[in-house]
Enzyme design. Structure first.
Site, PDB file in Angstrom:
ATOM      1  N   TYR A 173      84.153 -25.734 -70.681  1.00  0.00           N
ATOM      2  CA  TYR A 173      85.312 -26.332 -70.007  1.00  0.00           C
ATOM      3  C   TYR A 173      86.085 -27.165 -71.017  1.00  0.00           C
ATOM      4  O   TYR A 173      86.156 -26.805 -72.174  1.00  0.00           O
ATOM      5  CB  TYR A 173      84.866 -27.126 -68.766  1.00  0.00           C
ATOM      6  N   ARG A 226     100.598 -25.020 -64.641  1.00  0.00           N
ATOM      7  CA  ARG A 226     100.379 -26.292 -65.351  1.00  0.00           C
ATOM      8  C   ARG A 226      98.916 -26.372 -65.773  1.00  0.00           C
ATOM      9  O   ARG A 226      98.139 -27.113 -65.212  1.00  0.00           O
ATOM     10  CB  ARG A 226     100.739 -27.474 -64.446  1.00  0.00           C
ATOM     11  N   LYS A 244      85.661 -23.639 -63.890  1.00  0.00           N
ATOM     12  CA  LYS A 244      85.342 -24.565 -62.798  1.00  0.00           C
ATOM     13  C   LYS A 244      84.164 -24.052 -61.967  1.00  0.00           C
ATOM     14  O   LYS A 244      83.259 -24.813 -61.601  1.00  0.00           O
ATOM     15  CB  LYS A 244      86.556 -24.742 -61.885  1.00  0.00           C
ATOM     16  N   GLU A 316      93.999 -25.494 -58.195  1.00  0.00           N
ATOM     17  CA  GLU A 316      93.768 -25.932 -59.574  1.00  0.00           C
ATOM     18  C   GLU A 316      94.986 -25.671 -60.450  1.00  0.00           C
ATOM     19  O   GLU A 316      95.483 -24.542 -60.527  1.00  0.00           O
ATOM     20  CB  GLU A 316      92.553 -25.196 -60.136  1.00  0.00           C
ATOM     21  N   ASP A 317      95.473 -26.718 -61.100  1.00  0.00           N
ATOM     22  CA  ASP A 317      96.533 -26.617 -62.111  1.00  0.00           C
ATOM     23  C   ASP A 317      97.814 -25.965 -61.596  1.00  0.00           C
ATOM     24  O   ASP A 317      98.440 -25.155 -62.286  1.00  0.00           O
ATOM     25  CB  ASP A 317      96.017 -25.894 -63.362  1.00  0.00           C
ATOM     26  N   ASP A 339      91.771 -30.489 -57.017  1.00  0.00           N
ATOM     27  CA  ASP A 339      90.989 -31.240 -57.992  1.00  0.00           C
ATOM     28  C   ASP A 339      91.875 -32.125 -58.862  1.00  0.00           C
ATOM     29  O   ASP A 339      91.458 -33.215 -59.259  1.00  0.00           O
ATOM     30  CB  ASP A 339      90.170 -30.281 -58.865  1.00  0.00           C
ATOM     31  N   ASP A 340      93.083 -31.677 -59.164  1.00  0.00           N
ATOM     32  CA  ASP A 340      93.972 -32.471 -60.019  1.00  0.00           C
ATOM     33  C   ASP A 340      94.417 -33.747 -59.309  1.00  0.00           C
ATOM     34  O   ASP A 340      94.601 -34.787 -59.949  1.00  0.00           O
ATOM     35  CB  ASP A 340      95.197 -31.647 -60.415  1.00  0.00           C
ATOM     36  N   ASN A 481      94.141 -34.365 -70.706  1.00  0.00           N
ATOM     37  CA  ASN A 481      93.396 -33.287 -71.376  1.00  0.00           C
ATOM     38  C   ASN A 481      94.372 -32.270 -71.953  1.00  0.00           C
ATOM     39  O   ASN A 481      95.490 -32.148 -71.459  1.00  0.00           O
ATOM     40  CB  ASN A 481      92.468 -32.590 -70.376  1.00  0.00           C
ATOM     41  N   ASN A 525      85.372 -37.352 -66.386  1.00  0.00           N
ATOM     42  CA  ASN A 525      85.458 -35.893 -66.232  1.00  0.00           C
ATOM     43  C   ASN A 525      85.329 -35.529 -64.759  1.00  0.00           C
ATOM     44  O   ASN A 525      84.392 -35.954 -64.081  1.00  0.00           O
ATOM     45  CB  ASN A 525      84.345 -35.230 -67.045  1.00  0.00           C
TER      46      ASN A 525
END
Length: 625
Positions: A173, A226, A244, A316-317, A339-340, A481, A525
């Site tokens: 990851y 993103r 993930k 995610e993203d 999650d973001d 990150n 994290n």
């Protein structure tokens, strides 16, 4: 479908299966069938002719125990679409054991001669694999080697990752997965996960049914717009869902067979990718507006129809504008988690709660300044506000006034409200305009500085020195990150604060020696949170995610930091204990779900921590007949 197996067998064999076996449920039938088939069938030719019928069936989605690990000491039959043997068995990552196949197993499953004669234990295989990985000098090469192992020997991959999590987490990851996504077209070997594109509009349900596993409990989905702090990587964002879900299994114990990585390809704005002959996605400009919304809506409806009410969908993203809209739109109709926004908020709040033992006071005693007002920053701010509300008698407005945000145009203040995006507006407070971060630090005088900007080197020497002049122990959290986008390094934070800062980052940094003393940076994290959070939702059969679940997860994380950690200035627990941490988080989340009437698996287990541990996947090899 089981009936077909018995009918095919009974037509060609004098030894008949009793009729009662046809009435078994799918989960029990395979266990019974497993114990009888090889004993009932004759020679090799009979096995091959009689067992090439595909065996399918509905799986009991209320089963949260790990069927793969039932009766570890009992031999069982490795099933793919038939009894796997020979070359097919070696090509099945779920059943392949490589050189760990015993001599007896090699004879029983026609592997004699297909492997070198040495027989290794799984421990020795893991030692060998780790030795090979350490010989690679380029981190991306280690990533590729780990992905190859996952695709050839699943249990060895997870054993290696679980036993060496602190060393290998950065490989599978962040930060290495960022580079892997950037170069995904060049390093692509075999497809991982499910790809859904604009070409599949109107057929998404059919696409979902193409996935070989039917009992899906967790989906991680991205549209690639993103990816980390790297921008729009389109279809190449698949590395994120794959990574993930590897952590869902390794850290949270969720079985790999119930995990589904998905990339939704609606094109890309990245001109470099559009002009790259090796790009694996749609070569067109990214779709937006109604076309985009309709595809996502079809996907969400198809998932619910195919997998049911209790499948967890983790966004995610996604870009800010879509991330908030999707979470708001579907949180009341689906089991969704971003999650973001929510995962990052949980892990940061957990760090803040544990840091109070080092910097003193309660959460409401502190002033927070964020660099970055996107989905991560505002998500963290909202959860901090909720925790303050829970512990004090403050109003929502007063709790929010303790939190300030800086975006690309400066301090978010009320005079800018008309031009602000909706998700920033609650954080626009009365104050004169301030243009830069340093000026904002001097004006607001925060005790805690949090970076979620996605832009590196923003916490300059002057900013850190200003924070140190205001606070005896400034808390600096550089969360962006990958490592190249971190607002500052651990060494910079400790050096510029003369060793007074408490530091945590999103990507890992090595310990720092300053003035003869070792400082160990913490890593905020998200992997601390989402694996255990997801396990908790699955094991209690949650149907919706409530904000109280997020607070419970953050509090559970903070409770795992030891006095030994605090002595070294660490505000997060050691990753070597991650499965224990995940079980604790899962238990707290499930407990809150039962309290709020959002859990469907009844009765409630008496010991939720032990129940969480019992649900966890084990990478231990099974013995084959």
């Amino acid at each position: 479908m089981l009936a077909k197996i018995f009918q095919t067998y009974n037509k060609t064999n004098s030894r008949k299966f009793p009729l009662q076996f046809l009435m078994l449920t799918s989960s029990s039938s395979f266990k019974r069938l497993n114990s009888l088939l090889l004993g009932a069938l004759g020679d090799r030719g009979q096995r091959k002719s009689n067992l090439s019928v595909m065996a399918e069936g509905n799986v009991d989605d209320t089963n949260t125990t790990n069927d793969d690990d039932d009766d570890d000491d009992q031999p069982f039959t490795p099933w793919a679409v038939s009894v796997a043997s020979g070359h097919t068995l070696l090509r099945s990552p779920q059943h392949n054991k490589g050189l760990a196949f015993t001599d007896k197993e090699r004879d029983s499953h026609f592997l004699r001669g297909l492997l070198p004669p040495a027989v290794l234990t799984q421990e020795l295989q893991a030692k060998r694999s780790l030795n090979i990985l350490r010989q690679y000098q380029v981190p991306l090469h280690r990533y590729i080697a780990m992905m190859d192992l996952q695709e050839t020997n699943e249990k060895l991959f997870y054993k290696l990752l679980i036993d060496n999590v602190e060393e290998l987490l950065p490989v599978v990851y962040t930060p290495v997965v960022g580079e892997a996504c950037q170069k995904y077209g060049s390093i692509f070997r075999r497809p991982q996960g499910l790809y859904i594109s604009l070409k599949d509009k109107g057929k998404i349900l059919e696409v979902l049914k193409n996935w070989p596993e039917k009992n899906i409990q967790v989906i991680v989905v991205t549209d690639g717009e993103r990816i980390l702090g790297l921008g729009d990587l389109g279809c190449q964002g698949m590395g994120i869902p794959v990574g993930k879900l590897s952590l869902y299994t390794a850290l949270g114990g969720v079985r790999p067979s119930v995990c589904l990585p998905v990339t939704i390809d609606v094109g890309t704005k990245n001109e470099t990718l559009l002009n790259d002959e090796f790009y694996t996605g749609l070569k067109q400009k990214r779709a937006t507006g109604e076309e985009y919304d309709e595809l996502l809506d079809e996907f969400m409806s198809a998932v619910k129809k195919n997998y049911g009410e209790k499948v967890l969908i983790q966004f995610e993203d996604f870009a800010n504008h879509n991330a908030f809209d999707l979470l708001i739109k579907y949180r009341t109709s689906h089991l969704v988690f971003n999650d973001d926004i929510q995962g990052t908020a949980c892990v940061v709040l957990g760090g803040l709660l544990s840091a109070l033992k080092l910097i003193g006071g309660t959460l409401s005693d502190h002033t927070f300044l964020f660099l970055g007002a996107g989905e991560a920053g505002t998500g963290i701010a909202e959860l901090i506000s909720l925790e303050i509300l829970k512990k004090t008698k403050l109003t929502v407005e007063d709790s929010r006034k303790k939190i300030w945000l800086v975006d690309s145009k400066g301090l978010v203040v009320s005079s800018r409200k008309d031009s602000l995006q909706q998700f920033k507006q609650p954080w626009a407070h009365d104050h004169e305009p301030v243009t830069g971060l340093l000026e904002a630090v001097k004006a607001i005088k925060p005790t805690i500085l949090i970076g979620t900007s996605g832009v590196g080197k923003q916490f300059t020497k002057e900013v850190i020195e200003a924070m140190s002049s205001i606070n005896a122990k400034p808390l600096i959290m550089a969360l962006s990150n990958p490592t190249s986008q971190s607002e500052c390094t651990a060494e910079e934070a400790y050096t510029w604060s003369n060793g007074h800062a408490i530091f945590a980052s999103g990507s890992p940094f090595d310990p720092v020696i300053y003035d003869g003393k070792e400082f160990v940076p913490g890593q905020a994290n998200n992997a601390y949170i989402f694996p255990g959070f997801g396990l908790g939702l699955i094991m209690c059969g949650a149907i919706r995610v409530h904000d109280e679940f997020l607070l419970a997860a953050a509090e559970a994380l903070a409770s795992q930091v030891t006095e030994e950690d605090y002595a070294k200035g660490i505000i997060y627990p050691r990753f070597k204990n991650i499965r224990k941490i995940s079980a604790t988080i899962a238990a707290k989340v499930a407990s809150r779900a039962y309290e709020y009437g959002l859990a469907s698996h009844l009765p409630r287990p008496s010991d939720l921590v032990k129940f969480a541990e019992s649900c966890m996947y084990s990478p231990k090899y099974r013995n084959y007949r």
